[in-house]
Design a protein around this motif. Structure first.
Motif, PDB file in Angstrom:
ATOM      1  N   SER A  88      59.817  94.545   7.441  1.00 27.34           N
ATOM      2  CA  SER A  88      60.842  95.281   6.703  1.00 27.34           C
ATOM      3  C   SER A  88      61.369  94.505   5.495  1.00 27.34           C
ATOM      4  CB  SER A  88      62.022  95.625   7.617  1.00 27.34           C
ATOM      5  OG  SER A  88      62.762  94.470   7.967  1.00 27.34           O
ATOM      6  N   THR A  89      61.037  93.222   5.388  1.00 26.54           N
ATOM      7  CA  THR A  89      61.470  92.441   4.226  1.00 26.54           C
ATOM      8  C   THR A  89      60.741  92.932   2.987  1.00 26.54           C
ATOM      9  OG1 THR A  89      61.914  90.490   5.587  1.00 26.54           O
ATOM     10  CG2 THR A  89      61.613  90.125   3.224  1.00 26.54           C
ATOM     11  N   LYS A  90      61.487  93.202   1.928  1.00 22.97           N
ATOM     12  CA  LYS A  90      60.907  93.696   0.680  1.00 22.97           C
ATOM     13  C   LYS A  90      60.463  92.516  -0.191  1.00 22.97           C
ATOM     14  CE  LYS A  90      61.693  98.135   1.366  1.00 22.97           C
ATOM     15  NZ  LYS A  90      62.603  98.883   0.480  1.00 22.97           N
ATOM     16  N   VAL A  91      59.264  92.623  -0.743  1.00 26.58           N
ATOM     17  CA  VAL A  91      58.712  91.577  -1.612  1.00 26.58           C
ATOM     18  C   VAL A  91      59.020  91.914  -3.067  1.00 26.58           C
ATOM     19  CG1 VAL A  91      56.583  90.489  -2.434  1.00 26.58           C
ATOM     20  CG2 VAL A  91      56.908  90.937   0.007  1.00 26.58           C
ATOM     21  N   VAL A 138      47.561  94.076  -6.575  1.00 27.89           N
ATOM     22  CA  VAL A 138      48.615  93.205  -6.061  1.00 27.89           C
ATOM     23  C   VAL A 138      49.626  94.043  -5.280  1.00 27.89           C
ATOM     24  CG1 VAL A 138      50.512  91.672  -6.709  1.00 27.89           C
ATOM     25  CG2 VAL A 138      48.316  91.522  -7.893  1.00 27.89           C
ATOM     26  N   LYS A 139      50.029  93.529  -4.127  1.00 30.87           N
ATOM     27  CA  LYS A 139      50.974  94.238  -3.262  1.00 30.87           C
ATOM     28  C   LYS A 139      52.389  93.687  -3.463  1.00 30.87           C
ATOM     29  CE  LYS A 139      48.208  93.087   0.082  1.00 30.87           C
ATOM     30  NZ  LYS A 139      47.616  92.828   1.412  1.00 30.87           N
ATOM     31  N   TYR A 140      53.340  94.591  -3.635  1.00 29.88           N
ATOM     32  CA  TYR A 140      54.748  94.210  -3.787  1.00 29.88           C
ATOM     33  C   TYR A 140      55.590  95.466  -3.607  1.00 29.88           C
ATOM     34  CZ  TYR A 140      54.350  96.233  -8.497  1.00 29.88           C
ATOM     35  OH  TYR A 140      54.145  97.093  -9.562  1.00 29.88           O
ATOM     36  N   ASP A 141      56.909  95.274  -3.473  1.00 31.36           N
ATOM     37  CA  ASP A 141      57.805  96.394  -3.216  1.00 31.36           C
ATOM     38  C   ASP A 141      58.797  96.654  -4.344  1.00 31.36           C
ATOM     39  OD1 ASP A 141      56.859  96.807  -0.460  1.00 31.36           O
ATOM     40  OD2 ASP A 141      57.837  94.883  -0.057  1.00 31.36           O
TER      41      ASP A 141
END
Length: 449
Positions: A221-224, A249-252
Motif C-alpha cells: 500500500s506504500t505509494k512510490v 518504469v513503475k511508480y505511483d
C-alpha cells in the motif's frame, strides 16, 4: 434537492418554543446550514490534504542544544510547534553511510527510524526519501555510496533493493506506516551516476523498478514517488516521464520541487506554470502529483507565506483530486544554525509568520464539530464586533469569516487562552464563523441584524 438558500431561509424562521417537532426540524436545518456554508469553502476532498515538512536536521539541532519556542515564547518540542501550525506529514531523508557532519551528514537508517517513531507518536504521516547516496543527491550530485562504488550493475541493483527493503522493514517492525517512499531525490538527470544516468535509460529504468519492487515487498500500500526539480518546467517533466513510460518504469506519484528563490524570480512569475505543469502531467500519465519540496527566503516571511498559499491552491486545483499536497523543505532549519536561507524560523527560536500558511486548508475543513459550544458572542450581532472565547483551547487558532456562498471574507490568527475582540464590519445577513485549532475545525452560524 433543497438549495442552500432554502436551507438558510428555513433555518432562520421563528419557531414557537412549544412546537418540539418544529424545533427538531430547525435544529436539523441549522446543522445543514453550517455544513453547507463550510463545505462550499472546500473542493470535495477525498482525503486529508498533505501539509508536510522535511526535518532531517532536527535531531542534530536538538543534539547541539538548539531550543525551539512557539510564537508565545514557550519552549516546546519542534514537532508540536509544526503540528500546531497545520503540519500533518514528515518527510525523512535517508542516506546510506553518512558522515557525522551536523549539516551534511547523519540521516542514517537508525536516526531515520527514531525520527519516524516520533512522527508516529505525534499522529503524523510519514514519507521516506531515499537519496541512494552518502550525502545530498540532487540534479548536480548523484554520487554512488562509498560501500557500493565497486559494484557491477547487478550488484548495484541488489544493494539498492536491500537498502530500500531494510529501511522500510525496520519502520514497519517499529509500528510506523510509511505512506510514501521516494525512490531517488530530484532525479531529472538520473541517480547513482554514471550507471543510472538518463544517458542510459535502460539501466536507470531497472534501478527505479528495483526500488519500486523493494517498497512494495514491505508494504504493497506504500505509494512510490518519483521526484524531479523545477516543478514549473513542463518540458523537463515530459522529457523524463515520457522516457520512464517508454522503459516501463513503475511508480505511483509524481513529486515536484518548486523553489522560486533558486529560479531568481518572484513566485508570481512562475506559480502559474507550476499549476499548468501539474494539471498536464497528472492527466498525461494518469498519476497523482505532490509538491514534495518548496521554500522561501526566511527574511521575506510575508512573501513566503503568500507563495505557500498559492502553491497549495494550485495543487488543490489539479483536476480529479490528483493534487495531494505540499511539503516545506526544512522549515525549522534556522539560518544561523544551518546556513540555509529558505527556512521559516527566526533567530529568536520561533517560527516566522510564513509557517502560518499551513493553517490554510485549500480543500476546506477537515472536520466540522457540531457538538462544541459556541466560541464567540454575541450572536445575533450588530456586525461590528465579536468576542472570541478561546480560553479553553491551546496553541494557534485561525478564525475565518465566510459568506453564505462560501466566499472567504476575513482570516485572522490568534493565540488561545484568552478572550479576544474581533472587528468585523459586516452587513445584516447570515455568515459562518470557522475556527481551526490543531487541525480540527468548528463552524458556527452568525446572524447579523
Amino acid at each position: 434537492m433543497v438549495s442552500l438558500h432554502c436551507v438558510i431561509l428555513l433555518a432562520n424562521q421563528e419557531v414557537p418554543v412549544a412546537d418540539q417537532s418544529n424545533n427538531a426540524l430547525k435544529k436539523l436545518l441549522h446543522t445543514l446550514l453550517l455544513t453547507a456554508v463550510c463545505f462550499l469553502f472546500m473542493n470535495a476532498a477525498k482525503a486529508q490534504f498533505i501539509k508536510g515538512a522535511d526535518i532531517g536536521w532536527l535531531p542534530q539541532m536538538e543534539a547541539s542544544g538548539y531550543i525551539f519556542y512557539d510564537s508565545t515564547g514557550t519552549q516546546r518540542d519542534c514537532l508540536e510547534i509544526l503540528k500546531d501550525h497545520g503540519i500533518n506529514t514528515l518527510r525523512l531523508r535517508v542516506w546510506v553511510e553518512p558522515s557525522n557532519d551536523r549539516v551534511n551528514g547523519h540521516c542514517s537508517k537508525k536516526e531515520v527510524a527514531a525520527l519516524a517513531v516520533r512522527a508516529k507518536n505525534m499522529g503524523m504521516r510519514v514519507m521516506v526519501d531515499f537519496h541512494y547516496s552518502d550525502t545530498w543527491a540532487d540534479p548536480g550530485h548523484q554520487a554512488i555510496p562509498s560501500a557500493w562504488v565497486n559494484d557491477n550493475f547487478n550488484q548495484l541493483l541488489d544493494h539498492l533493493y536491500l537498502h530500500t527493503f531494510q529501511v522500510l522493514d525496520t519502520l514497519k517492525l517499529l509500528g510506523v506506516r510509511t505512506e510514501w517512499a521516494q525512490v531517488g531525490n530530484e532525479i531529472s538527470s538520473g541517480m547513482l551516476w554514471p550507471e543510472g544516468s538518463t544517458s542510459n535509460w535502460s539501466q536507470l529504468g531497472a534501478l527505479l523498478n528495483k526500488g519500486y519492487e523493494a517498497v512494495k515487498a514491505v508494504d504493497s500500500s506504500t505509494k512510490v514517488v518519483l521526484h524531479l526539480d523545477q516543478g514549473n518546467d513542463n518540458y523537463r517533466f515530459r522529457a523524463f516521464f515520457d522516457s520512464a513510460e517508454n522503459h516501463h518504469v513503475k511508480y505511483d506519484i509524481i513529486g515536484l520541487s518548486y523553489y522560486p528563490y533558486w529560479l531568481g524570480t518572484d513566485y508570481t512569475l512562475s506559480v502559474g506554470d507550476l499549476g499548468s505543469n501539474m494539471d498536464d502531467i497528472s492527466e498525461r500519465y494518469n498519476k497523482e502529483v505532490m509538491v514534495v519540496e518548496t521554500g522561501g527566503n526566511h527574511l521575506l516571511a510575508q512573501n513566503t507565506y503568500d507563495m505557500l498559499k498559492a502553491v497549495m491552491k494550485k495543487t488543490a486545483e489539479v483536476p480529479n483530486g490528483k493534487g495531494l499536497g505540499v511539503m516545506y523543505w526544512e522549515p525549522e532549519g534556522e539560518a544561523a544554525w544551518s546556513g540555509y536561507p529558505l527556512n521559516c524560523w527566526g533567530p529568536d527560536g520561533k517560527p516566522t509568520s510564513a509557517l502560518n500558511a499551513f493553517l490554510f486548508n485549500p480543500l476546506g475543513v477537515k472536520t466540522i464539530n457540531s457538538e462544541q459550544e459556541d466560541f464567540f458572542y454575541p450572536n445575533p450581532s450588530d456586525g461590528k464586533l465579536l468576542h472570541l472565547d478561546l480560553k479553553k483551547l491551546s496553541g494557534l487558532c485561525v478564525i475565518r469569516v465566510l459568506s453564505v456562498n462560501g466566499m472567504l471574507l476575513a482570516e485572522n490568527s490568534f493565540e488561545s487562552n484568552s478572550t479576544i475582540p474581533l472587528s468585523l464590519g459586516l452587513k445584516p445577513g447570515i455568515y459562518a464563523i470557522q475556527l481551526n485549532n490543531k487541525g480540527n475545525t468548528t463552524c458556527r452560524k452568525l446572524i447579523v441584524r
